[in-house]
Design an enzyme around this catalytic site. Sequence first.
Site, short mmCIF file in Angstrom:
data_model
loop_
_atom_site.label_atom_id
_atom_site.label_comp_id
_atom_site.label_asym_id
_atom_site.label_seq_id
_atom_site.Cartn_x
_atom_site.Cartn_y
_atom_site.Cartn_z
N ASP A 32 0.72 -1.23 -0.22
CA ASP A 32 -0.08 0.05 0.09
C ASP A 32 0.83 0.84 -0.07
O ASP A 32 2.23 1.35 1.01
CB ASP A 32 -0.53 0.44 1.10
CG ASP A 32 -2.13 1.10 1.57
OD1 ASP A 32 -2.01 2.06 1.10
OD2 ASP A 32 -3.35 0.30 0.89
N ASP A 59 5.30 2.37 -3.74
CA ASP A 59 4.20 3.13 -4.86
C ASP A 59 4.13 1.76 -6.29
O ASP A 59 5.92 1.93 -6.92
CB ASP A 59 5.20 3.97 -4.99
CG ASP A 59 4.13 4.95 -6.07
OD1 ASP A 59 2.43 4.04 -6.98
OD2 ASP A 59 4.43 6.49 -6.15
N SER A 126 -15.90 -3.30 -11.37
CA SER A 126 -16.85 -2.17 -10.81
C SER A 126 -17.86 -3.05 -11.75
O SER A 126 -17.92 -2.42 -12.84
CB SER A 126 -16.35 -1.04 -10.85
OG SER A 126 -17.37 -0.70 -10.71
N THR A 128 -19.99 -0.35 -12.64
CA THR A 128 -19.49 0.61 -13.42
C THR A 128 -19.28 0.34 -15.32
O THR A 128 -19.94 0.97 -15.30
CB THR A 128 -18.49 1.69 -12.97
OG1 THR A 128 -16.94 1.34 -13.19
CG2 THR A 128 -19.41 2.54 -12.14
N TYR A 151 -12.46 7.13 -14.23
CA TYR A 151 -12.11 6.23 -13.03
C TYR A 151 -13.17 4.78 -13.91
O TYR A 151 -12.44 3.84 -13.67
CB TYR A 151 -13.60 6.46 -11.68
CG TYR A 151 -12.77 4.83 -10.99
CD1 TYR A 151 -12.64 4.60 -10.09
CD2 TYR A 151 -14.30 4.54 -11.01
CE1 TYR A 151 -12.31 3.95 -9.98
CE2 TYR A 151 -14.87 3.55 -10.41
CZ TYR A 151 -13.99 2.79 -9.48
OH TYR A 151 -14.64 1.83 -9.27
N LYS A 155 -11.75 0.86 -15.25
CA LYS A 155 -12.13 -0.77 -14.76
C LYS A 155 -11.97 -1.42 -16.16
O LYS A 155 -11.76 -2.18 -16.10
CB LYS A 155 -13.21 -0.68 -13.91
CG LYS A 155 -13.19 -0.03 -12.81
CD LYS A 155 -12.14 -0.83 -12.21
CE LYS A 155 -11.55 -0.19 -10.62
NZ LYS A 155 -10.44 -0.94 -9.81
N ARG A 233 -29.86 1.35 -6.13
CA ARG A 233 -28.30 0.60 -6.32
C ARG A 233 -28.05 -0.75 -5.05
O ARG A 233 -29.12 -1.02 -4.21
CB ARG A 233 -27.04 1.87 -5.31
CG ARG A 233 -26.88 3.08 -6.20
CD ARG A 233 -26.04 2.61 -7.43
NE ARG A 233 -26.05 4.42 -8.43
CZ ARG A 233 -26.89 4.81 -9.09
NH1 ARG A 233 -27.90 4.38 -9.38
NH2 ARG A 233 -26.64 5.40 -9.58
#
Length: 341
Positions: A32, A59, A126, A128, A151, A155, A233
């Site tokens: 992380d 990173d 996701s 999305t 974003y 994905k 949702r």
Amino acid sequence: MDKILVTGGLGFIGSHTVVELQNEGYVVVIIDDLSNSSENVLDGITSITGKTPVFEKLDLKDRPKVESFFAKHSDIKGVIHFAASKAVGESVQEPLLYYENNISTLVYILKELKKLPSASFIFSSSCTVYGQADELPITENAPVKQAESPYGNTKQIGEEIIRDTCKVTPDLKAIALRYFNPVGAHETAKIGELPIGVPQNLVPFITQTAIGVREQLSVFGDDYPTPDGTCIRDYIHVVDLAKAHVVALGRLLQNKNKTNYETFNLGTGTGSSVLEVIKAFEKVSGEKLNYKIVGRREGDVISAYADTAKANNELGWKTKLTLDDAMRSAWKWEQVVRKKD
């Protein structure tokens, strides 16, 4: 037990997944960069499981460091990849930041996994990718629509990169898990969602409003074609979601996958409107929420909830926790966070 790398393992979903992995006996290594998380989360994980995962602050955009990490941990059997930037609004303002952070890091990890004799890879995707679906509930066969934000596009592109890599890498097995709306916190209130700055998601905004950090909750639009006019949702408890990752990983490690690239929806199969979520919170908390109906927000789809048949039947996974459970745990967590402050 097998050693598993969890990238973004100190984040909201990552930390809950680390807990479930350790509870199942896996040896966990976390990467992380702490850009959207805190090293203090390690204490919560350790307190819940009695085990401290290995943690490396790294990173993933730094390719030489990624290469040296995998050289040091050459016995990794699987990767669960959460590390990504995830604020829709910010991605519209800073598209290059999102493409660099979400795409280059994925490529660098896959390059390292290709070097291993075999590897299992779980990708944090996701719902999305479906946009405003033509039919509800949404199945895994629903068409992937043009993304509403950079974003969402990362994905979609991420899934394409993994699929293309799997085509030419038979020893790499991957599953993309398409989440609906993760909410709640661990029942111990030792880990939970810790948004930095103004929350992007509904439930942290609800709990912060209830406790007095936010003055008022905005409900974006009550004129949608839904029973109460607010968006719908599929809210899934983060602990149920975390357990699905462990099941999916086991599927790959035990060679139960049908192809070396698979996709699964992770949701409850039930849609809840914004007003229903607010009412559920008020019921379990006993708090009256200060909320106001305002204009619609650009990019919001009207309604999205999962068809869970594939995950239920093929993964053998089902959600067990309710919206009330999620609201109760989120409120308990918010109260603990404020005491620490």
